[in-house]
Design an enzyme around this catalytic site. Structure first.
Site, PDB file in Angstrom:
ATOM      1  N   GLU A  60      -0.037   9.306   2.348  1.00 27.12           N
ATOM      2  CA  GLU A  60       0.259   8.760   1.029  1.00 27.12           C
ATOM      3  C   GLU A  60      -0.915   8.001   0.419  1.00 27.12           C
ATOM      4  OE1 GLU A  60       3.683   6.323   1.415  1.00 27.12           O
ATOM      5  OE2 GLU A  60       5.051   7.976   1.844  1.00 27.12           O
ATOM      6  N   ARG A 106     -11.349   8.572   1.242  1.00 29.59           N
ATOM      7  CA  ARG A 106     -11.119   7.379   0.432  1.00 29.59           C
ATOM      8  C   ARG A 106     -12.076   7.425  -0.757  1.00 29.59           C
ATOM      9  NH1 ARG A 106      -7.412   7.483   3.304  1.00 29.59           N
ATOM     10  NH2 ARG A 106      -6.476   5.831   4.586  1.00 29.59           N
TER      11      ARG A 106
END
Length: 207
Positions: A60, A106
């Site tokens: 998520e 990221r």
């Protein structure tokens, strides 16, 4: 059909990468002479690609780029992690700071020289040192422990970055380019046009 101008821009990026990679691998440590360096450059230029596919388990933290069930990412190789090659706002594939055998994606939020100031008055501000970066998850609804980004594990060495994520295939019918910084998307456009093969990515997708 890829236009001729796109091919020329792609070739320029590939040649630049070949030079950087060959210099970094051998010439910079005195292993080969200038003639051998030239041969290495041309070998990398004609035989190598600027991208590689990476299958992600999912989660998520980087939704919707990364689906909960996983998918295949197209990652652009970066031989030189300089300010002219990687930018704030880019989604990068990097070594997991907490699990050395794993990789995570990221988004770059800050690079060396940036002052990091916390919302918590108890935390002291600090400046990112040379070759350090700060990465964050896209899903802002998650707490730091759930997001598993620099708010949890701190600054990350730039050398842990393996490449920039430029395309995400979640399923055979759900895929598209990743929104990176404007400079990165401009640089990656020709690479995507030449090397992207959605059918091949879907064929190898485990999701």
């Amino acid at each position: 059909m890829v236009s001729l101008s796109t091919w020329f821009r792609y070739a320029a990026h590939k040649f630049e990468y070949s030079i950087s990679l060959s210099w970094k691998q051998k010439y910079n440590v005195g292993q080969i002479n200038s003639t051998e360096l030239t041969d290495a450059i041309w070998k990398n230029f004609f035989q190598g690609k600027l991208t590689f596919a990476h299958w992600t388990k999912g989660g998520e933290a980087m939704a919707p780029i990364e689906s909960p069930t996983g998918g295949t990412l197209l990652v652009r190789k970066l031989a030189n992690l300089s300010p002219t090659q990687v930018f704030i706002g880019d989604v990068v594939l990097l070594k997991d700071p907490e699990k050395s055998d794993d990789l995570i994606i990221r988004r770059l939020a800050a690079l060396e020289g940036y002052e990091m100031v916390s919302n918590d008055e108890k935390d002291e501000s600090f400046v990112l040192e040379k070759d350090q970066c700060w990465v964050l998850a896209d899903n802002q609804a998650l707490k730091p422990k759930e997001a598993r980004d620099s708010r949890l594990f701190g600054p990350v060495p730039m050398t842990d970055i393996l490449g920039r994520v430029i395309y995400s295939l979640r399923t055979a019918v759900d895929h598209g380019p990743v929104e990176n910084s404007g400079m990165a998307m401009k640089q990656d456009g020709p690479v995507l046009a030449v090397e992207l093969d959605v059918e091949e990515m879907a064929k190898n997708n485990k999701a």
